[in-house]
Structures are given as structure tokens and as C-alpha cells.
Scaffold this motif. Sequence first.
Motif, PDB file in Angstrom:
ATOM      1  N   ASP A 259      13.152  -4.968  -4.485  1.00 25.68           N
ATOM      2  CA  ASP A 259      13.896  -5.152  -3.416  1.00 25.68           C
ATOM      3  C   ASP A 259      13.368  -4.502  -2.058  1.00 25.68           C
ATOM      4  O   ASP A 259      12.914  -3.282  -1.668  1.00 25.68           O
ATOM      5  N   GLU A 260      13.905  -5.174  -1.251  1.00 22.82           N
ATOM      6  CA  GLU A 260      13.470  -4.794   0.201  1.00 22.82           C
ATOM      7  C   GLU A 260      14.094  -3.307   0.389  1.00 22.82           C
ATOM      8  O   GLU A 260      15.403  -3.291  -0.726  1.00 22.82           O
ATOM      9  N   GLU A 261      13.520  -2.308   1.107  1.00 21.38           N
ATOM     10  CA  GLU A 261      13.992  -1.005   0.986  1.00 21.38           C
ATOM     11  C   GLU A 261      13.870  -0.369   0.003  1.00 21.38           C
ATOM     12  O   GLU A 261      14.536   0.592  -0.450  1.00 21.38           O
ATOM     13  N   ASP A 262      13.160  -0.584  -0.858  1.00 25.09           N
ATOM     14  CA  ASP A 262      12.995   0.163  -2.139  1.00 25.09           C
ATOM     15  C   ASP A 262      11.689   0.557  -2.771  1.00 25.09           C
ATOM     16  O   ASP A 262      10.691  -0.147  -2.572  1.00 25.09           O
ATOM     17  N   VAL A 263      11.595   0.525  -4.192  1.00 21.98           N
ATOM     18  CA  VAL A 263      10.244   1.491  -4.865  1.00 21.98           C
ATOM     19  C   VAL A 263      10.284   0.701  -6.595  1.00 21.98           C
ATOM     20  O   VAL A 263      11.614   0.999  -6.644  1.00 21.98           O
ATOM     21  N   ILE A 264       9.702   0.346  -6.716  1.00 26.75           N
ATOM     22  CA  ILE A 264       9.143   0.325  -8.417  1.00 26.75           C
ATOM     23  C   ILE A 264       7.978   1.142  -9.185  1.00 26.75           C
ATOM     24  O   ILE A 264       6.681   1.704  -8.145  1.00 26.75           O
TER      25      ILE A 264
ATOM     26  N   LEU B   9       8.041   8.985  -8.646  1.00 30.76           N
ATOM     27  CA  LEU B   9       8.648   8.917  -7.404  1.00 30.76           C
ATOM     28  C   LEU B   9       9.646   7.402  -7.555  1.00 30.76           C
ATOM     29  O   LEU B   9      10.523   7.198  -6.798  1.00 30.76           O
ATOM     30  N   ALA B  10       9.645   6.579  -8.037  1.00 34.61           N
ATOM     31  CA  ALA B  10      10.053   5.712  -8.608  1.00 34.61           C
ATOM     32  C   ALA B  10      11.424   5.232  -8.954  1.00 34.61           C
ATOM     33  O   ALA B  10      12.309   4.808  -8.285  1.00 34.61           O
ATOM     34  N   ASP B  11      11.960   6.803  -9.498  1.00 37.22           N
ATOM     35  CA  ASP B  11      13.489   7.161  -9.461  1.00 37.22           C
ATOM     36  C   ASP B  11      13.767   7.572  -7.945  1.00 37.22           C
ATOM     37  O   ASP B  11      15.458   7.895  -8.031  1.00 37.22           O
ATOM     38  N   GLY B  12      13.089   8.091  -7.157  1.00 34.67           N
ATOM     39  CA  GLY B  12      13.981   8.376  -5.913  1.00 34.67           C
ATOM     40  C   GLY B  12      14.489   7.504  -4.776  1.00 34.67           C
ATOM     41  O   GLY B  12      14.359   5.591  -4.907  1.00 34.67           O
ATOM     42  N   LEU B  13      14.778   7.587  -3.692  1.00 33.21           N
ATOM     43  CA  LEU B  13      15.226   7.541  -2.739  1.00 33.21           C
ATOM     44  C   LEU B  13      14.289   6.811  -1.864  1.00 33.21           C
ATOM     45  O   LEU B  13      14.170   7.509  -0.823  1.00 33.21           O
ATOM     46  N   VAL B  14      14.523   5.483  -1.508  1.00 28.52           N
ATOM     47  CA  VAL B  14      13.965   4.615   0.107  1.00 28.52           C
ATOM     48  C   VAL B  14      14.949   4.904   0.740  1.00 28.52           C
ATOM     49  O   VAL B  14      15.768   4.063   1.036  1.00 28.52           O
ATOM     50  N   MET B  15      14.528   5.310   2.689  1.00 20.91           N
ATOM     51  CA  MET B  15      14.795   4.864   3.293  1.00 20.91           C
ATOM     52  C   MET B  15      13.805   5.184   4.652  1.00 20.91           C
ATOM     53  O   MET B  15      13.546   6.241   4.766  1.00 20.91           O
ATOM     54  N   ASP B  16      13.834   3.403   5.605  1.00 22.99           N
ATOM     55  CA  ASP B  16      12.606   3.569   6.204  1.00 22.99           C
ATOM     56  C   ASP B  16      11.857   3.278   5.864  1.00 22.99           C
ATOM     57  O   ASP B  16      11.433   2.822   5.015  1.00 22.99           O
ATOM     58  N   ASP B  17      10.619   3.789   6.530  1.00 24.76           N
ATOM     59  CA  ASP B  17      10.034   4.570   5.360  1.00 24.76           C
ATOM     60  C   ASP B  17       9.431   5.381   5.256  1.00 24.76           C
ATOM     61  O   ASP B  17       8.169   6.127   4.335  1.00 24.76           O
ATOM     62  N   ILE B  18      10.299   6.876   4.384  1.00 23.48           N
ATOM     63  CA  ILE B  18      10.549   7.778   3.732  1.00 23.48           C
ATOM     64  C   ILE B  18      11.241   7.046   2.311  1.00 23.48           C
ATOM     65  O   ILE B  18      11.538   6.568   1.944  1.00 23.48           O
TER      66      ILE B  18
ATOM     67  N   PHE C 177       7.680  12.109   1.660  1.00 20.08           N
ATOM     68  CA  PHE C 177       6.859  11.249   1.723  1.00 20.08           C
ATOM     69  C   PHE C 177       7.077   9.806   2.984  1.00 20.08           C
ATOM     70  O   PHE C 177       7.602   9.147   2.262  1.00 20.08           O
ATOM     71  N   ASN C 178       5.792   9.645   3.717  1.00 21.46           N
ATOM     72  CA  ASN C 178       6.264   8.455   3.647  1.00 21.46           C
ATOM     73  C   ASN C 178       5.449   7.619   3.442  1.00 21.46           C
ATOM     74  O   ASN C 178       4.124   7.683   3.306  1.00 21.46           O
ATOM     75  N   TYR C 179       6.109   6.349   2.908  1.00 19.83           N
ATOM     76  CA  TYR C 179       4.999   6.040   1.843  1.00 19.83           C
ATOM     77  C   TYR C 179       4.062   4.549   3.267  1.00 19.83           C
ATOM     78  O   TYR C 179       3.380   4.008   1.866  1.00 19.83           O
ATOM     79  N   LYS C 180       3.972   5.192   4.183  1.00 19.21           N
ATOM     80  CA  LYS C 180       3.316   3.945   4.681  1.00 19.21           C
ATOM     81  C   LYS C 180       1.813   4.757   4.628  1.00 19.21           C
ATOM     82  O   LYS C 180       0.839   4.128   4.752  1.00 19.21           O
ATOM     83  N   THR C 181       2.077   5.882   5.466  1.00 23.77           N
ATOM     84  CA  THR C 181       0.615   6.416   5.815  1.00 23.77           C
ATOM     85  C   THR C 181       0.589   7.529   4.341  1.00 23.77           C
ATOM     86  O   THR C 181      -1.340   8.533   4.529  1.00 23.77           O
ATOM     87  N   GLY C 182       1.197   8.083   3.325  1.00 24.59           N
ATOM     88  CA  GLY C 182       1.603   9.149   2.026  1.00 24.59           C
ATOM     89  C   GLY C 182       1.143  10.681   2.951  1.00 24.59           C
ATOM     90  O   GLY C 182       1.188  11.395   2.266  1.00 24.59           O
TER      91      GLY C 182
ATOM     92  N   ARG D 270      -2.600   5.612 -14.792  1.00 21.80           N
ATOM     93  CA  ARG D 270      -2.355   6.286 -13.270  1.00 21.80           C
ATOM     94  C   ARG D 270      -1.053   4.857 -13.282  1.00 21.80           C
ATOM     95  O   ARG D 270      -1.214   4.382 -14.085  1.00 21.80           O
ATOM     96  N   VAL D 271      -0.369   6.396 -12.184  1.00 18.37           N
ATOM     97  CA  VAL D 271       1.199   5.920 -11.677  1.00 18.37           C
ATOM     98  C   VAL D 271       1.149   5.456 -10.842  1.00 18.37           C
ATOM     99  O   VAL D 271       0.934   6.301  -9.561  1.00 18.37           O
ATOM    100  N   TYR D 272       1.868   4.452 -10.461  1.00 20.14           N
ATOM    101  CA  TYR D 272       1.243   3.859  -9.252  1.00 20.14           C
ATOM    102  C   TYR D 272       2.807   3.402  -8.298  1.00 20.14           C
ATOM    103  O   TYR D 272       3.986   3.619  -9.302  1.00 20.14           O
ATOM    104  N   ALA D 273       2.855   3.585  -7.493  1.00 15.10           N
ATOM    105  CA  ALA D 273       4.551   3.884  -6.377  1.00 15.10           C
ATOM    106  C   ALA D 273       4.330   1.795  -5.653  1.00 15.10           C
ATOM    107  O   ALA D 273       3.116   2.109  -4.995  1.00 15.10           O
ATOM    108  N   ILE D 274       5.370   1.130  -6.358  1.00 13.29           N
ATOM    109  CA  ILE D 274       4.905   0.121  -4.707  1.00 13.29           C
ATOM    110  C   ILE D 274       6.584   0.332  -4.303  1.00 13.29           C
ATOM    111  O   ILE D 274       7.306  -0.112  -4.515  1.00 13.29           O
ATOM    112  N   TYR D 275       6.655  -0.348  -3.038  1.00 12.87           N
ATOM    113  CA  TYR D 275       7.442   0.038  -2.077  1.00 12.87           C
ATOM    114  C   TYR D 275       7.640  -1.381  -1.128  1.00 12.87           C
ATOM    115  O   TYR D 275       6.548  -1.928  -1.011  1.00 12.87           O
ATOM    116  N   ARG D 276       8.451  -1.952  -0.726  1.00  7.97           N
ATOM    117  CA  ARG D 276       8.322  -2.910   0.238  1.00  7.97           C
ATOM    118  C   ARG D 276       9.458  -2.380   1.331  1.00  7.97           C
ATOM    119  O   ARG D 276      10.954  -2.120   1.268  1.00  7.97           O
ATOM    120  N   SER D 277       9.007  -2.695   2.593  1.00  7.02           N
ATOM    121  CA  SER D 277      10.061  -2.419   3.391  1.00  7.02           C
ATOM    122  C   SER D 277      11.149  -3.053   4.328  1.00  7.02           C
ATOM    123  O   SER D 277      11.098  -4.019   3.905  1.00  7.02           O
TER     124      SER D 277
END
Length: 103
Positions: A14-19, A52-61, A71-76, A26-33
Motif C-alpha cells: 500500500d502507499e506509504e507502507d512496508v512489507i 521493520l515490516a511491523d514498523g510505522l511508515v511516515m513520509d520517507d521514514i 531510518f530514512n528508507y530512501k537513503t538508509g 536474508r530479510v528485506y523490506a519493500i516500501y511504497r512512498s
Amino acid sequence: MAQWIEACGAGDVDEEDVIRFDHEGRVYAIYRSPEDRYFATDGLCTHEQISLADGLVMDDIIECPKHNGRFNYKTGEAKGAPVCVNLRTYPVKVEDGAVFIEV
């Protein structure tokens, strides 16, 4: 050698979310800004290895669900205590409705 791996469908995030995406141990997180762009990072917090998939996404964080490190998920980039080690980021592309990450 780097390779592109299909991580999920574009509609799976979903928009502004993570899976979470697991691949070869290895574990990865995929985000949609909010701008409808996709990003990928390591999927575990660098502080205590929490998903981090259980975390909260707000804007680029992304905010870790355990101790609220950010973390800034765009830059790490680590953006808030207790995290001080950046996340690794991965190139992402979308083709035919699928999200691919380069690992």
C-alpha cells in the motif's frame, strides 16, 4: 554477482507502507512512498534485528516497532536514537506489475 529478484507485486504494498520479503536467508523490506515509488532496504533494524515490516511508515521514514528508532528508507540513513547504524538499501525496478530488487 548482483541479480534482480522478484520481491512482490506492485499492488502488494500500500502507499506509504512496508512489507517483508525473505530471500536466501536474508530479510528485506519493500516500501511504497507517498509519491508511488518503491524502495528496498535490509528488513531488520540495525539496533536489535527486529523486522521493520511491523514498523510505522511516515513520509520517507520507517520507525522500528520495538524501540522507535527511525531510518530514512530512501537513503538508509539512521535518523533517531537508539539506531546509529544505517540500513543497506537496494536498487528497485517495477516491470509488468512486479517489484524487483537487485541483490
